[in-house]
Design a protein around this motif. Structure first.
Motif, PDB file in Angstrom:
ATOM      1  N   VAL A  22     -15.791   0.741   5.888  1.00  0.00           N
ATOM      2  CA  VAL A  22     -14.507   1.019   5.244  1.00  0.00           C
ATOM      3  C   VAL A  22     -14.296   0.070   4.067  1.00  0.00           C
ATOM      4  CG1 VAL A  22     -12.017   1.238   5.593  1.00  0.00           C
ATOM      5  CG2 VAL A  22     -13.575   1.675   7.506  1.00  0.00           C
ATOM      6  N   HIS A  23     -13.913   0.642   2.925  1.00  0.00           N
ATOM      7  CA  HIS A  23     -13.510  -0.172   1.781  1.00  0.00           C
ATOM      8  C   HIS A  23     -11.986  -0.094   1.677  1.00  0.00           C
ATOM      9  CE1 HIS A  23     -13.799  -2.340  -1.957  1.00  0.00           C
ATOM     10  NE2 HIS A  23     -12.925  -1.487  -2.456  1.00  0.00           N
ATOM     11  N   HIS A  24     -11.356  -1.277   1.706  1.00  0.00           N
ATOM     12  CA  HIS A  24      -9.896  -1.378   1.668  1.00  0.00           C
ATOM     13  C   HIS A  24      -9.426  -1.780   0.271  1.00  0.00           C
ATOM     14  CE1 HIS A  24      -9.353  -1.558   6.135  1.00  0.00           C
ATOM     15  NE2 HIS A  24     -10.616  -1.953   6.059  1.00  0.00           N
ATOM     16  N   ARG A  25      -8.303  -1.236  -0.110  1.00  0.00           N
ATOM     17  CA  ARG A  25      -7.611  -1.635  -1.340  1.00  0.00           C
ATOM     18  C   ARG A  25      -6.136  -1.731  -0.968  1.00  0.00           C
ATOM     19  NH1 ARG A  25      -5.716   1.371  -6.082  1.00  0.00           N
ATOM     20  NH2 ARG A  25      -5.836  -0.040  -7.836  1.00  0.00           N
ATOM     21  N   LYS A  26      -5.584  -2.953  -1.013  1.00  0.00           N
ATOM     22  CA  LYS A  26      -4.251  -3.205  -0.474  1.00  0.00           C
ATOM     23  C   LYS A  26      -3.406  -3.973  -1.495  1.00  0.00           C
ATOM     24  CE  LYS A  26      -2.393  -5.209   3.773  1.00  0.00           C
ATOM     25  NZ  LYS A  26      -2.739  -5.920   5.000  1.00  0.00           N
ATOM     26  N   LEU A  27      -2.172  -3.498  -1.715  1.00  0.00           N
ATOM     27  CA  LEU A  27      -1.268  -4.220  -2.611  1.00  0.00           C
ATOM     28  C   LEU A  27      -0.953  -5.597  -2.041  1.00  0.00           C
ATOM     29  CD1 LEU A  27       1.593  -1.846  -3.895  1.00  0.00           C
ATOM     30  CD2 LEU A  27      -0.115  -3.057  -5.248  1.00  0.00           C
ATOM     31  N   LYS A  28      -0.900  -6.604  -2.904  1.00  0.00           N
ATOM     32  CA  LYS A  28      -0.559  -7.946  -2.448  1.00  0.00           C
ATOM     33  C   LYS A  28       0.868  -8.003  -1.924  1.00  0.00           C
ATOM     34  CE  LYS A  28      -3.739 -10.821  -5.065  1.00  0.00           C
ATOM     35  NZ  LYS A  28      -3.874 -11.914  -6.029  1.00  0.00           N
ATOM     36  N   GLU A  29       1.791  -7.300  -2.586  1.00  0.00           N
ATOM     37  CA  GLU A  29       3.188  -7.263  -2.159  1.00  0.00           C
ATOM     38  C   GLU A  29       3.664  -5.827  -2.140  1.00  0.00           C
ATOM     39  OE1 GLU A  29       6.254 -10.267  -3.235  1.00  0.00           O
ATOM     40  OE2 GLU A  29       4.792 -10.693  -4.816  1.00  0.00           O
ATOM     41  N   ARG A  30       4.377  -5.466  -1.094  1.00  0.00           N
ATOM     42  CA  ARG A  30       4.873  -4.098  -0.949  1.00  0.00           C
ATOM     43  C   ARG A  30       6.311  -3.988  -1.445  1.00  0.00           C
ATOM     44  NH1 ARG A  30       2.472  -3.512   5.153  1.00  0.00           N
ATOM     45  NH2 ARG A  30       0.303  -3.572   4.509  1.00  0.00           N
ATOM     46  N   LEU A 118      11.086  -3.426   6.352  1.00  0.00           N
ATOM     47  CA  LEU A 118      10.268  -4.354   5.577  1.00  0.00           C
ATOM     48  C   LEU A 118      11.207  -5.410   5.021  1.00  0.00           C
ATOM     49  CD1 LEU A 118       7.508  -5.093   4.295  1.00  0.00           C
ATOM     50  CD2 LEU A 118       8.228  -3.743   2.310  1.00  0.00           C
ATOM     51  N   ASN A 119      10.970  -6.650   5.411  1.00  0.00           N
ATOM     52  CA  ASN A 119      11.845  -7.755   4.987  1.00  0.00           C
ATOM     53  C   ASN A 119      13.306  -7.463   5.312  1.00  0.00           C
ATOM     54  OD1 ASN A 119       9.575  -9.102   3.926  1.00  0.00           O
ATOM     55  ND2 ASN A 119       9.766  -7.963   2.008  1.00  0.00           N
ATOM     56  N   GLY A 120      13.527  -6.883   6.494  1.00  0.00           N
ATOM     57  CA  GLY A 120      14.886  -6.622   6.959  1.00  0.00           C
ATOM     58  C   GLY A 120      15.545  -5.382   6.378  1.00  0.00           C
ATOM     59  N   LYS A 121      14.838  -4.641   5.517  1.00  0.00           N
ATOM     60  CA  LYS A 121      15.404  -3.441   4.901  1.00  0.00           C
ATOM     61  C   LYS A 121      14.705  -2.201   5.443  1.00  0.00           C
ATOM     62  CE  LYS A 121      16.576  -5.827   0.651  1.00  0.00           C
ATOM     63  NZ  LYS A 121      16.328  -5.948  -0.775  1.00  0.00           N
ATOM     64  N   PRO A 122      15.450  -1.112   5.631  1.00  0.00           N
ATOM     65  CA  PRO A 122      14.824   0.106   6.151  1.00  0.00           C
ATOM     66  C   PRO A 122      13.855   0.722   5.141  1.00  0.00           C
ATOM     67  CG  PRO A 122      17.111   0.529   5.560  1.00  0.00           C
ATOM     68  CD  PRO A 122      16.884  -0.946   5.390  1.00  0.00           C
ATOM     69  N   VAL A 123      12.715   1.196   5.660  1.00  0.00           N
ATOM     70  CA  VAL A 123      11.736   1.902   4.841  1.00  0.00           C
ATOM     71  C   VAL A 123      11.242   3.113   5.626  1.00  0.00           C
ATOM     72  CG1 VAL A 123      10.929  -0.101   3.526  1.00  0.00           C
ATOM     73  CG2 VAL A 123       9.792   0.505   5.655  1.00  0.00           C
ATOM     74  N   ARG A 124      10.842   4.116   4.887  1.00  0.00           N
ATOM     75  CA  ARG A 124      10.156   5.271   5.464  1.00  0.00           C
ATOM     76  C   ARG A 124       8.667   4.997   5.264  1.00  0.00           C
ATOM     77  NH1 ARG A 124      10.762   9.116   8.944  1.00  0.00           N
ATOM     78  NH2 ARG A 124      10.189  11.216   8.335  1.00  0.00           N
ATOM     79  N   VAL A 125       7.855   5.259   6.287  1.00  0.00           N
ATOM     80  CA  VAL A 125       6.418   5.000   6.249  1.00  0.00           C
ATOM     81  C   VAL A 125       5.692   6.340   6.307  1.00  0.00           C
ATOM     82  CG1 VAL A 125       4.476   3.895   7.433  1.00  0.00           C
ATOM     83  CG2 VAL A 125       6.725   2.788   7.416  1.00  0.00           C
ATOM     84  N   ARG A 126       4.624   6.450   5.510  1.00  0.00           N
ATOM     85  CA  ARG A 126       3.797   7.653   5.534  1.00  0.00           C
ATOM     86  C   ARG A 126       2.334   7.251   5.593  1.00  0.00           C
ATOM     87  NH1 ARG A 126       4.233  10.755   0.234  1.00  0.00           N
ATOM     88  NH2 ARG A 126       2.696   9.198  -0.408  1.00  0.00           N
ATOM     89  N   TYR A 127       1.592   7.840   6.527  1.00  0.00           N
ATOM     90  CA  TYR A 127       0.133   7.751   6.556  1.00  0.00           C
ATOM     91  C   TYR A 127      -0.384   9.114   6.111  1.00  0.00           C
ATOM     92  CZ  TYR A 127       0.281   3.760   9.924  1.00  0.00           C
ATOM     93  OH  TYR A 127       0.485   2.569  10.568  1.00  0.00           O
ATOM     94  N   PRO A 145      11.520   3.248  -0.106  1.00  0.00           N
ATOM     95  CA  PRO A 145      12.757   2.513   0.149  1.00  0.00           C
ATOM     96  C   PRO A 145      13.996   3.408   0.084  1.00  0.00           C
ATOM     97  CG  PRO A 145      12.140   2.213  -2.128  1.00  0.00           C
ATOM     98  CD  PRO A 145      11.064   3.074  -1.493  1.00  0.00           C
ATOM     99  N   ASP A 146      13.800   4.691  -0.282  1.00  0.00           N
ATOM    100  CA  ASP A 146      14.949   5.579  -0.513  1.00  0.00           C
ATOM    101  C   ASP A 146      14.889   6.861   0.326  1.00  0.00           C
ATOM    102  OD1 ASP A 146      12.922   6.959  -1.806  1.00  0.00           O
ATOM    103  OD2 ASP A 146      13.641   6.474  -3.821  1.00  0.00           O
TER     104      ASP A 146
END
Length: 163
Positions: A22-30, A118-127, A145-146
């Motif tokens: 697996v090759h991963h590419r991940k943002l440093k900050e979301r 995320l950091n105490g704020k609601p987020v919707r997550v999608r895979y 975030p919306d």
């Protein structure tokens, strides 16, 4: 009378059985406007459980300076035809499991959603699972975030079957 079970999606994750590079590419900050990505390699080994009604994968992520493992657990609900996916992060194995993302595949693309924070704020997550062949696949994680109006992809994993 009990409704007939939805079995059409029971084999959706059969493609993932086995061993992968697996090759991963991940943002440093979301959700911070970041355009800085960290890239690293890893492995994934997936096997079916409960005669295909569930599966589990063991992931090794070779992040520079902080390699770790994680476990993905999936189970199928024949009442709804949906898969639920949980993530257990090896850096905090006694912490809580992430809320499960739930969804299914349509035309070879699987989308799975949940609500989290995320950091105490609601987020919707999608895979999203896509680009699936017998020897490759792609997984992406995105946060909104919306409530799903806009999405930021923050992690991409490209799978190549290990021989």
């Amino acid at each position: 009378m009990q409704a007939a079970p939805h079995l059409s999606s029971l084999h959706d994750f059969d493609f993932l059985v086995g061993n992968w590079r697996v090759h991963h590419r991940k943002l440093k900050e979301r959700l911070a406007g970041s355009h800085d990505w960290v890239e690293f390699d890893g492995t994934c080994s997936m096997r079916q459980l409960m005669n295909g009604w569930a599966n589990v994968d063991d992931n090794v992520m070779s992040v520079p300076g902080s390699a770790y493992r994680g476990v993905g657990l999936r189970s199928y609900d024949p009442k709804t035809g949906l898969w639920a996916i949980w993530w257990l992060d090896g850096r905090d194995p006694f912490g809580n499991l992430d809320p499960p993302v739930k969804g299914h595949f349509v035309n070879g693309v699987g989308n799975f959603y949940s609500d989290d924070t995320l950091n105490g704020k609601p987020v919707r997550v999608r895979y999203t699972w896509s680009h699936i062949t017998s020897t490759s696949a792609r997984w992406e994680q995105a946060y909104s975030p919306d409530g799903g109006k806009t999405w930021e992809t923050n992690w991409v994993m490209d799978f190549v079957r290990a021989i």
